[in-house]
Design an enzyme around this catalytic site. Structure first.
Site, PDB file in Angstrom:
ATOM      1  N   ARG A 145       0.856  -1.195   0.000  1.00 53.58           N
ATOM      2  CA  ARG A 145       0.000   0.000   0.000  1.00 53.58           C
ATOM      3  C   ARG A 145       0.888   1.240   0.000  1.00 53.58           C
ATOM      4  O   ARG A 145       0.663   2.182  -0.735  1.00 53.58           O
ATOM      5  CB  ARG A 145      -0.970   0.012   1.183  1.00 53.58           C
ATOM      6  CG  ARG A 145      -1.651   1.370   1.354  1.00 53.58           C
ATOM      7  CD  ARG A 145      -2.905   1.381   2.222  1.00 53.58           C
ATOM      8  NE  ARG A 145      -2.873   0.485   3.351  1.00 53.58           N
ATOM      9  CZ  ARG A 145      -2.100   0.634   4.454  1.00 53.58           C
ATOM     10  NH1 ARG A 145      -1.312   1.667   4.584  1.00 53.58           N
ATOM     11  NH2 ARG A 145      -2.153  -0.247   5.430  1.00 53.58           N
ATOM     12  N   TYR A 188     -15.179  17.583 -16.014  1.00 53.74           N
ATOM     13  CA  TYR A 188     -15.725  16.239 -15.934  1.00 53.74           C
ATOM     14  C   TYR A 188     -16.785  16.197 -14.821  1.00 53.74           C
ATOM     15  O   TYR A 188     -16.568  16.741 -13.722  1.00 53.74           O
ATOM     16  CB  TYR A 188     -14.568  15.283 -15.621  1.00 53.74           C
ATOM     17  CG  TYR A 188     -14.980  13.858 -15.415  1.00 53.74           C
ATOM     18  CD1 TYR A 188     -15.567  13.131 -16.442  1.00 53.74           C
ATOM     19  CD2 TYR A 188     -14.781  13.228 -14.201  1.00 53.74           C
ATOM     20  CE1 TYR A 188     -15.939  11.814 -16.255  1.00 53.74           C
ATOM     21  CE2 TYR A 188     -15.141  11.907 -14.009  1.00 53.74           C
ATOM     22  CZ  TYR A 188     -15.729  11.214 -15.035  1.00 53.74           C
ATOM     23  OH  TYR A 188     -16.095   9.917 -14.838  1.00 53.74           O
ATOM     24  N   ASP A 237      -6.047  19.259 -15.141  1.00 51.85           N
ATOM     25  CA  ASP A 237      -6.425  17.896 -15.510  1.00 51.85           C
ATOM     26  C   ASP A 237      -5.986  17.721 -16.961  1.00 51.85           C
ATOM     27  O   ASP A 237      -6.545  18.338 -17.867  1.00 51.85           O
ATOM     28  CB  ASP A 237      -7.940  17.720 -15.339  1.00 51.85           C
ATOM     29  CG  ASP A 237      -8.410  16.298 -15.638  1.00 51.85           C
ATOM     30  OD1 ASP A 237      -7.770  15.616 -16.461  1.00 51.85           O
ATOM     31  OD2 ASP A 237      -9.437  15.886 -15.066  1.00 51.85           O
ATOM     32  N   LYS A 245      -7.919   6.590 -19.555  1.00 53.42           N
ATOM     33  CA  LYS A 245      -8.221   7.098 -20.891  1.00 53.42           C
ATOM     34  C   LYS A 245      -7.032   6.864 -21.842  1.00 53.42           C
ATOM     35  O   LYS A 245      -6.645   5.746 -22.031  1.00 53.42           O
ATOM     36  CB  LYS A 245      -8.627   8.567 -20.769  1.00 53.42           C
ATOM     37  CG  LYS A 245      -9.632   8.842 -19.622  1.00 53.42           C
ATOM     38  CD  LYS A 245     -10.975   8.185 -19.821  1.00 53.42           C
ATOM     39  CE  LYS A 245     -11.862   8.220 -18.571  1.00 53.42           C
ATOM     40  NZ  LYS A 245     -12.121   9.545 -18.013  1.00 53.42           N
TER      41      LYS A 245
HETATM   42  C1  LIG Z   1     -12.594  10.083 -16.735  1.00 55.34           C
HETATM   43  C2  LIG Z   1     -12.104  11.380 -16.277  1.00 55.34           C
HETATM   44  C3  LIG Z   1     -11.809  11.605 -14.918  1.00 55.34           C
HETATM   45  C4  LIG Z   1     -12.065  10.564 -13.851  1.00 55.34           C
HETATM   46  O1  LIG Z   1     -11.212   9.469 -13.971  1.00 55.34           O
HETATM   47  P1  LIG Z   1     -11.608   7.977 -13.509  1.00 55.34           P
HETATM   48  O2  LIG Z   1     -10.414   7.174 -13.912  1.00 55.34           O
HETATM   49  O3  LIG Z   1     -12.855   7.609 -14.249  1.00 55.34           O
HETATM   50  O4  LIG Z   1     -11.834   8.012 -12.041  1.00 55.34           O
HETATM   51  C5  LIG Z   1     -11.294  12.834 -14.571  1.00 55.34           C
HETATM   52  N1  LIG Z   1     -11.090  13.812 -15.472  1.00 55.34           N
HETATM   53  C6  LIG Z   1     -11.370  13.628 -16.780  1.00 55.34           C
HETATM   54  C7  LIG Z   1     -11.135  14.744 -17.742  1.00 55.34           C
HETATM   55  C8  LIG Z   1     -11.892  12.421 -17.226  1.00 55.34           C
HETATM   56  O5  LIG Z   1     -12.191  12.255 -18.519  1.00 55.34           O
END
Ligand SMILES: *Cc1c(COP(=O)(O)O)cnc(C)c1O
Length: 399
Positions: A51, A104, A176, A201
């Site tokens: 962890r 998001y 982000d 992604k």
């Molecule tokens: C999908 C996404 C998130 C969240 O990520 P998860 O892996 O689904 O928790 C945050 N920011 C953006 C821009 C996203 O497309």
């Protein structure tokens, strides 16, 4: 090796990926061990319990932090887990956060439903307009949080400009970078204090792993995030870390093709009579086009558009594609499409982040682009459904 600084593609394949010294295996092994034998109480080789730290996670953290040009990186079990740790590290009760107008839906929910009840105040402000940021600024503002390009409107924020503005007021900027990836844009090098990713992604890139990441250069902030990751425990599994590492090795070639296919799809949509407006930063008419050109290598694989036939037509269209799969998520080899108002951004309904119901979001994949365009063409040419095509463009909650 030469004295040259290795380029992105080289780092993506080699950073943190040293061959196994005991066997010569060209890939570092996947370390499934949960615990590590100590030579004497408290004497170990840097790992005690998986962890708090795991060698496979560590090699992903080195790889991706280097690609972001950051000093420190932390892999998490999901993008939202990484965001949660970063929010906790940067903000406490009484502090104020400014969230960009487009984000998001899950980020909005995390701030609004989890952090706001603990005493963190927030406002939504348009970070592409410094006057709007200044108008919402408070004495207690500690963080500005933006996505660029944003999800789902593909809005662009000038990272360098907003970083300077934020730092002049003693606050920090979080970017982000999920849509751009470090191949297209490196926010830390433009002045951001922290980068956050959903590695689910483009970084993973194959729709087979959920993960998150944050990278920072301030050692105090890094120490706090490491503490929080160990204390709250939202760590990714070694197998998931391996999948993200593998995805990153092909990121550059995948992104080049994602961008090329997306540009072709955006061009096709612009000329289509059933499309009211295309949102793609690569188009000369996009309000953020010039900034994107300056701060990004290319314009990315995401394209959104407003259906000219209204909500019912948009919902019908997303049902009719045969290659584009109707699904949430993005950034993988296969093309996906979705209706944000009813799917990814349903959590933001009734808020200032609510999405126009005419909006369709495409994640343009790596299939043959002619096949993708033909698929969109047949879906857009769908005959009107009885009772459909009634809502006028512009009637959505965003006006
Ligand atoms: C999908 C996404 C998130 C969240 O990520 P998860 O892996 O689904 O928790 C945050 N920011 C953006 C821009 C996203 O497309």
């Amino acid at each position: 090796m030469t004295d040259r600084e290795p380029g992105f593609e080289t780092l993506a394949i080699h950073a943190g990926q040293d061959p196994d010294p005991t066997t010569g295996a060209v890939l570092p092994p996947i370390h499934l061990a949960t615990t590590y034998r100590q030579s004497a109480a408290g004497q170990h080789q840097g790992f005690e319990y998986s962890r708090s730290g795991n060698p496979t996670r560590r090699s992903l953290e080195i790889q991706l932090a280097q690609l972001e040009g950051a000093g420190f990186g932390f892999a998490f079990a999901s993008g939202l887990a990484a965001e949660d740790a970063l929010l906790r590290a940067l903000l406490g009760p009484g502090d104020h956060l400014l969230l960009n107008t487009d984000a998001y839906g899950g980020t909005f929910r995390l701030v609004d439903k989890v952090h706001a009840p603990t005493g963190i105040a927030y406002d939504i402000a348009d970070a592409s307009d410094l006057d709007a940021l200044a108008a919402s600024w408070r004495e207690s503002t500690k963080v500005v949080w933006v996505e660029t390009p944003s999800n789902p409107l593909l809005g662009i924020v000038d990272i360098r400009l907003v970083a300077e503005f934020t730092h002049a007021r003693g606050a920090r900027l979080v970017v982000d970078n999920t849509f751009a990836t470090p191949y297209l844009q490196r926010p830390i090098l433009l002045g951001a204090d922290a980068v956050v990713h959903s590695t689910t992604k483009y970084l993973g890139g194959h729709s087979d792993v959920v993960g998150g990441f944050t990278a920072v250069s301030d050692p105090h902030l890094a120490e706090r995030i490491a503490f929080l990751e160990n204390a709250t425990g939202a760590v990714p599994s070694p197998l998931d870390c391996y999948l993200v590492q593998r995805g990153i090795k092909t990121l550059a070639v995948r992104m080049d093709r994602h961008c090329r296919n997306a540009a072709a799809v955006a061009g096709f949509l612009e000329d289509h009579p059933m499309v009211a407006r295309v949102l793609y930063p690569g188009l000369a008419g996009h309000p953020g086009h010039e900034i994107a050109q300056r701060q990004m290598r290319d314009f990315g694989g995401m394209v959104s558009f407003l259906h000219a036939g209204g909500e019912a037509a948009a919902v019908e269209m997303v049902r009719r594609t045969k290659i584009f799969a109707l699904a949430e998520s993005l950034g993988a080899v296969e093309s996906l499409l979705e209706h944000p108002a009813r799917m990814t951004h349903a959590a933001a309904a009734e808020s200032r982040l609510a999405v126009d119901p005419h909006l369709v979001r495409l994640s343009v994949g790596l299939e043959l682009v002619d096949d993708l365009i033909a698929d969109l063409d047949q879906a857009l040419d769908a005959p009107a459904q009885p009772g459909g095509l009634t809502t006028a463009v512009g009637a959505g909650p965003r006006g």
